[in-house]
Write an enzyme that holds these catalytic residues in place. Structure first.
Site, PDB file in Angstrom:
ATOM      1  N   GLY A 195      84.011 -52.968  41.487  1.00 53.18           N
ATOM      2  CA  GLY A 195      83.524 -51.603  41.710  1.00 53.18           C
ATOM      3  C   GLY A 195      84.219 -50.938  42.897  1.00 53.18           C
ATOM      4  O   GLY A 195      84.061 -49.733  43.106  1.00 53.18           O
ATOM      5  N   ASP A 204      91.237 -48.187  33.900  1.00 54.97           N
ATOM      6  CA  ASP A 204      91.359 -49.263  32.921  1.00 54.97           C
ATOM      7  C   ASP A 204      90.128 -50.160  32.905  1.00 54.97           C
ATOM      8  O   ASP A 204      89.571 -50.462  31.857  1.00 54.97           O
ATOM      9  CB  ASP A 204      92.641 -50.093  33.157  1.00 54.97           C
ATOM     10  CG  ASP A 204      92.803 -50.589  34.595  1.00 54.97           C
ATOM     11  OD1 ASP A 204      91.922 -50.333  35.437  1.00 54.97           O
ATOM     12  OD2 ASP A 204      93.828 -51.246  34.869  1.00 54.97           O
ATOM     13  N   LYS A 207      83.468 -55.017  33.440  1.00 54.08           N
ATOM     14  CA  LYS A 207      83.238 -56.449  33.632  1.00 54.08           C
ATOM     15  C   LYS A 207      82.043 -56.581  34.581  1.00 54.08           C
ATOM     16  O   LYS A 207      82.223 -56.758  35.786  1.00 54.08           O
ATOM     17  CB  LYS A 207      84.492 -57.037  34.284  1.00 54.08           C
ATOM     18  CG  LYS A 207      84.931 -58.387  33.783  1.00 54.08           C
ATOM     19  CD  LYS A 207      85.933 -58.999  34.727  1.00 54.08           C
ATOM     20  CE  LYS A 207      87.347 -58.655  34.462  1.00 54.08           C
ATOM     21  NZ  LYS A 207      88.292 -59.364  35.356  1.00 54.08           N
ATOM     22  N   ASP A 209      85.551 -53.663  37.778  1.00 52.82           N
ATOM     23  CA  ASP A 209      85.290 -55.082  38.063  1.00 52.82           C
ATOM     24  C   ASP A 209      84.327 -55.161  39.240  1.00 52.82           C
ATOM     25  O   ASP A 209      83.112 -55.020  39.076  1.00 52.82           O
ATOM     26  CB  ASP A 209      86.631 -55.766  38.316  1.00 52.82           C
ATOM     27  CG  ASP A 209      86.529 -57.266  38.500  1.00 52.82           C
ATOM     28  OD1 ASP A 209      85.475 -57.832  38.169  1.00 52.82           O
ATOM     29  OD2 ASP A 209      87.497 -57.877  38.975  1.00 52.82           O
ATOM     30  N   ASP A 268      97.903 -55.557  33.377  1.00 50.53           N
ATOM     31  CA  ASP A 268      99.040 -56.475  33.507  1.00 50.53           C
ATOM     32  C   ASP A 268      98.610 -57.904  33.800  1.00 50.53           C
ATOM     33  O   ASP A 268      97.502 -58.168  34.269  1.00 50.53           O
ATOM     34  CB  ASP A 268      99.965 -56.003  34.638  1.00 50.53           C
ATOM     35  CG  ASP A 268      99.372 -56.256  36.018  1.00 50.53           C
ATOM     36  OD1 ASP A 268      98.211 -55.851  36.242  1.00 50.53           O
ATOM     37  OD2 ASP A 268     100.036 -56.898  36.849  1.00 50.53           O
ATOM     38  N   ARG A 286     101.553 -55.137  29.955  1.00 49.05           N
ATOM     39  CA  ARG A 286     100.732 -53.918  29.919  1.00 49.05           C
ATOM     40  C   ARG A 286     100.825 -53.242  28.564  1.00 49.05           C
ATOM     41  O   ARG A 286      99.895 -52.602  28.098  1.00 49.05           O
ATOM     42  CB  ARG A 286     101.237 -52.899  30.955  1.00 49.05           C
ATOM     43  CG  ARG A 286     100.946 -53.251  32.386  1.00 49.05           C
ATOM     44  CD  ARG A 286     101.330 -52.080  33.290  1.00 49.05           C
ATOM     45  NE  ARG A 286     101.379 -52.489  34.673  1.00 49.05           N
ATOM     46  CZ  ARG A 286     100.326 -52.582  35.470  1.00 49.05           C
ATOM     47  NH1 ARG A 286      99.129 -52.287  35.003  1.00 49.05           N
ATOM     48  NH2 ARG A 286     100.448 -52.963  36.716  1.00 49.05           N
TER      49      ARG A 286
HETATM   50  P1  5GP Z   1      87.711 -53.393  41.156  1.00 50.63           P
HETATM   51  O1  5GP Z   1      88.190 -52.530  42.305  1.00 50.63           O
HETATM   52  O2  5GP Z   1      86.617 -52.799  40.340  1.00 50.63           O
HETATM   53  O3  5GP Z   1      87.418 -54.795  41.616  1.00 50.63           O
HETATM   54  O4  5GP Z   1      88.936 -53.606  40.217  1.00 50.63           O
HETATM   55  C1  5GP Z   1      89.525 -52.626  39.617  1.00 50.63           C
HETATM   56  C2  5GP Z   1      91.014 -52.893  39.453  1.00 50.63           C
HETATM   57  O5  5GP Z   1      91.356 -54.279  39.467  1.00 50.63           O
HETATM   58  C3  5GP Z   1      91.374 -52.403  38.110  1.00 50.63           C
HETATM   59  O6  5GP Z   1      91.782 -51.069  38.168  1.00 50.63           O
HETATM   60  C4  5GP Z   1      92.489 -53.308  37.692  1.00 50.63           C
HETATM   61  O7  5GP Z   1      93.697 -52.765  38.121  1.00 50.63           O
HETATM   62  C5  5GP Z   1      92.220 -54.601  38.410  1.00 50.63           C
HETATM   63  N1  5GP Z   1      91.544 -55.595  37.530  1.00 50.63           N
HETATM   64  C6  5GP Z   1      90.248 -55.965  37.511  1.00 50.63           C
HETATM   65  N2  5GP Z   1      90.010 -56.899  36.577  1.00 50.63           N
HETATM   66  C7  5GP Z   1      91.198 -57.132  35.976  1.00 50.63           C
HETATM   67  C8  5GP Z   1      91.616 -57.985  34.895  1.00 50.63           C
HETATM   68  O8  5GP Z   1      90.855 -58.741  34.271  1.00 50.63           O
HETATM   69  N3  5GP Z   1      92.936 -57.921  34.551  1.00 50.63           N
HETATM   70  C9  5GP Z   1      93.822 -57.101  35.181  1.00 50.63           C
HETATM   71  N4  5GP Z   1      95.071 -57.131  34.759  1.00 50.63           N
HETATM   72  N5  5GP Z   1      93.466 -56.286  36.190  1.00 50.63           N
HETATM   73  C10 5GP Z   1      92.164 -56.292  36.580  1.00 50.63           C
HETATM   74 MG    MG Z   2      93.381 -50.178  37.823  1.00 50.67          MG
END
Ligand code: 5GP
Ligand code: MG
Length: 227
Positions: free
Chosen positions: A147, A142, A174, A145, A206, A212
């Site tokens: 990473g 999805d 992001k 962020d 979510d 969602r």
């Molecule tokens: P990362 O591991 O890259 O920090 O984050 C990835 C996971 O964090 C994504 O798969 C998602 O589930 C959650 N996530 C990151 N940013 C957001 C956001 O703005 N909204 C939501 N609902 N989930 C996020």
């Molecule tokens: Mg996710």
């Protein structure tokens, strides 16, 4: 985003939200609560459903062209639950309706957020990956962020599941959230939209385990979520 009244019986108590991508009919109490959350200003529309759908069609075409050029005989999608479920299913349909290569759909669960705006610092991966041995896998996620999730998942797929290759496809990126130690995960091959560092919901993502199913993506203006 604005509200308008509906014509016909029950019009007075059934608000209809109008947004760039279509209509949401708030039919029952739960949906009315959701509708109020949207119209109260907690949410603001970031990406409409028509933009999302158009972009998914483009991504599907890019994937087909690249996979054909790489002479892969099948498109193997690994959809990351729960957030990528709508994105992944729609992408699979678009690829399949273009009709050129068979699509295999696999699912995995990866969780790092819980119910908070900041990543927990840990990432749990759960699912049977035996079927991915030797495959050229496209991970469908999805949002990218910090990473962490995709970094860990990619390593897991290459080292433990023995995938032949791992390509990444995210609906949202992001870049403002990226952590330096996860920068070297390699190129992100397919990106739907780059968004600012805001917490988003809808399109599979979510907000406290709800919303969602919204077909569009909203920015969540909740002071408790200081992204
Ligand atoms: P990362 O591991 O890259 O920090 O984050 C990835 C996971 O964090 C994504 O798969 C998602 O589930 C959650 N996530 C990151 N940013 C957001 C956001 O703005 N909204 C939501 N609902 N989930 C996020
Ligand atoms: Mg996710």
């Amino acid at each position: 985003m604005r509200t308008c009244s509906q014509s016909g019986p029950g019009a007075a108590r059934t608000p209809v939200l109008v947004h760039a991508g279509g209509l949401i009919h708030a039919r029952d109490r739960e949906e009315q609560v959701r509708a109020q959350a949207i119209s109260s200003g907690i949410f603001s529309l970031l990406i409409s459903s028509s933009h999302i759908n158009k972009r998914i069609t483009e991504l599907a075409h890019n994937i087909i062209c690249t996979e054909r050029a790489r002479r892969h005989e099948e498109i193997c999608l690994l959809i990351v639950l729960k957030g990528a479920v709508f994105f992944g299913c729609r992408l699979a349909r678009e690829i399949s309706s273009a009709g050129s290569l068979p699509v295999a759909m696999h699912f995995i669960s990866a969780a790092s957020y819980g119910n908070q705006a900041h990543s927990s610092g840990r990432c749990r991966i759960a699912g049977n990956l035996n079927a991915l041995h030797g495959k050229d896998v496209i991970v469908v996620e999805d949002i990218l962020d910090s990473g962490r999730t995709l970094y860990k998942l990619k390593n897991h797929l290459l080292k433990k599941a023995h995938a032949a290759s791992v390509t990444i496809c995210v609906l949202l990126d992001k870049p403002g959230g990226r952590k330096a130690r996860f920068q070297n995960m390699g190129r992100i091959d397919y990106i739907g939209f780059r968004i600012p560092a805001v917490f988003v919901a809808g399109g599979g993502l979510d907000y406290f385990d709800q919303f969602r199913e919204l077909p569009f993506i909203v920015a969540v203006h909740d002071k408790a979520l200081c992204v």
